[in-house]
Design a protein around this motif. Structure first.
Motif, mmCIF file in Angstrom:
data_model
loop_
_atom_site.group_PDB
_atom_site.id
_atom_site.type_symbol
_atom_site.label_atom_id
_atom_site.label_comp_id
_atom_site.label_asym_id
_atom_site.label_seq_id
_atom_site.Cartn_x
_atom_site.Cartn_y
_atom_site.Cartn_z
ATOM 1 N N ALA A 60 2.841 5.710 9.524
ATOM 2 C CA ALA A 60 1.428 5.582 9.142
ATOM 3 C C ALA A 60 1.240 4.491 8.093
ATOM 4 O O ALA A 60 0.203 3.812 8.060
ATOM 5 N N ASP A 61 2.237 4.301 7.221
ATOM 6 C CA ASP A 61 2.159 3.248 6.214
ATOM 7 C C ASP A 61 2.134 1.877 6.870
ATOM 8 O O ASP A 61 1.398 0.984 6.452
ATOM 9 N N VAL A 62 2.954 1.702 7.909
ATOM 10 C CA VAL A 62 2.992 0.427 8.627
ATOM 11 C C VAL A 62 1.660 0.184 9.318
ATOM 12 O O VAL A 62 1.117 -0.925 9.280
ATOM 13 N N GLN A 67 -3.724 -2.476 9.807
ATOM 14 C CA GLN A 67 -5.187 -2.385 9.804
ATOM 15 C C GLN A 67 -5.770 -3.272 8.708
ATOM 16 O O GLN A 67 -6.821 -3.914 8.890
ATOM 17 N N PHE A 68 -5.091 -3.329 7.572
ATOM 18 C CA PHE A 68 -5.510 -4.199 6.470
ATOM 19 C C PHE A 68 -5.436 -5.661 6.897
ATOM 20 O O PHE A 68 -6.374 -6.446 6.670
ATOM 21 N N GLY A 163 1.732 -9.917 -0.380
ATOM 22 C CA GLY A 163 1.698 -8.649 -1.100
ATOM 23 C C GLY A 163 2.082 -7.448 -0.268
ATOM 24 O O GLY A 163 2.392 -6.378 -0.805
ATOM 25 N N GLN A 164 2.067 -7.587 1.060
ATOM 26 C CA GLN A 164 2.373 -6.454 1.938
ATOM 27 C C GLN A 164 3.758 -6.523 2.576
ATOM 28 O O GLN A 164 4.171 -5.577 3.244
ATOM 29 N N ILE A 165 4.466 -7.609 2.388
ATOM 30 C CA ILE A 165 5.762 -7.787 3.053
ATOM 31 C C ILE A 165 6.734 -6.652 2.739
ATOM 32 O O ILE A 165 7.453 -6.167 3.622
ATOM 33 N N CYS A 166 6.745 -6.198 1.488
ATOM 34 C CA CYS A 166 7.702 -5.151 1.120
ATOM 35 C C CYS A 166 7.444 -3.861 1.885
ATOM 36 O O CYS A 166 8.363 -3.056 2.085
ATOM 37 N N ASN A 167 6.216 -3.648 2.339
ATOM 38 C CA ASN A 167 5.889 -2.434 3.075
ATOM 39 C C ASN A 167 6.296 -2.508 4.543
ATOM 40 O O ASN A 167 6.164 -1.522 5.275
ATOM 41 N N LEU A 168 6.753 -3.680 4.963
ATOM 42 C CA LEU A 168 7.141 -3.861 6.365
ATOM 43 C C LEU A 168 8.618 -4.189 6.521
ATOM 44 O O LEU A 168 9.085 -4.405 7.644
#
Length: 264
Positions: A60-62, A67-68, A163-168
């Protein structure tokens, strides 16, 4: 639900997953027990728990990151699609550049939406955008304003992806897609800056558009990972130090930046 196939797919994406969890046999045994004790509809929840244990994140985080990213791509795609309908603003080179960027942004929207669907999600629809801020900006009647807004959107997008790379990072497929788009967004930003007669990179936190000040907040850092960049060698001024590195933007800041351009 074939757990064997699920685990095979997971291993292909992350061969080291069991170093974070347990052996393959133990993991499958636990899920087999879940299947016996609970309805199979509960297995996705258990899988989410496994990802949370392994990575501190869930599928769900990915999807949330995607979506962002889709929101940002809708913003940019809609902007360029509208811009190229105002042909009188452009010379031939400018129109060609904006048309190319419009096509690439549309491709980004399609790819991200398809990725969300492939992961079992439903792409969020594009909101209604107000690129003139409800008439406050002459975005589509003045070329200088159009290019300034374009620069702000592109520079924001580049920092937002960073800013989102670490979440992927554990989902190699989605990470690859994000990095492919991120590098193209950076090229867009550099080209728009060149069209404005600016450098292709950001110097300090300089900004000449008060509506998007937050776009450049934090770009004046001259220290990276505890190392002061200025003075390392001859010619490394504060300007040069900030131009050599770009700082990420968190999602909350990005949403604040783009909020005035979304009808609510």
């Amino acid at each position: 639900m074939d757990l064997q196939n699920i685990f095979t797919a997971i291993e292909k994406t992350d061969p080291e997953i069991y170093e974070r969890l347990d052996t393959r046999r133990s993991a499958m045994k636990r899920f087999a027990n879940v299947g016996k004790a609970l309805a199979m509809s509960a297995v996705p929840l258990a899988l989410g728990s496994m990802f949370k244990k392994a990575y501190g994140r869930t599928p769900a985080d990915v999807l949330s990151v995607l979506q962002f990213a889709l929101l940002l791509e809708h913003l940019e795609s809609g902007f360029y699609s509208e811009a190229i309908t105002h042909t009188s603003l452009f010379d031939a080179a400018g129109f060609a550049a904006f048309t190319t960027i419009a096509n690439q942004e549309a491709a980004h929207v399609t790819l991200i939406a398809q990725t969300i669907q492939a992961l079992g999600g439903t792409p969020d629809p594009a909101p209604a955008f107000t690129y003139t801020k409800n008439g406050a900006l002459p975005t589509f009647t003045d070329l200088a304003t159009l290019l300034t807004v374009a620069q702000a959107f592109e520079d924001t997008g580049v920092r937002a992806y960073k800013g989102q790379i670490c979440n992927l990072q554990e989902n190699r497929t989605v990470l690859t897609i994000a990095l492919q788009i991120h590098s193209v967004e950076a090229r867009h930003a550099a080209h728009i800056r060149t069209m404005r007669g600016k450098k292709g990179w950001i110097t300090q936190a300089q900004n000449d558009f008060s509506d998007t000040d937050a776009t450049y907040a934090g770009e004046d850092l001259t220290v990276q990972d505890g190392v002061t960049i200025t003075g390392i060698c001859t010619g490394i001024t504060a300007d040069a130090a900030t131009e050599a590195f770009e700082e990420p933007l968190d999602a909350a800041t990005v949403r604040t930046i783009i909020a005035p351009f979304i009808n609510t």
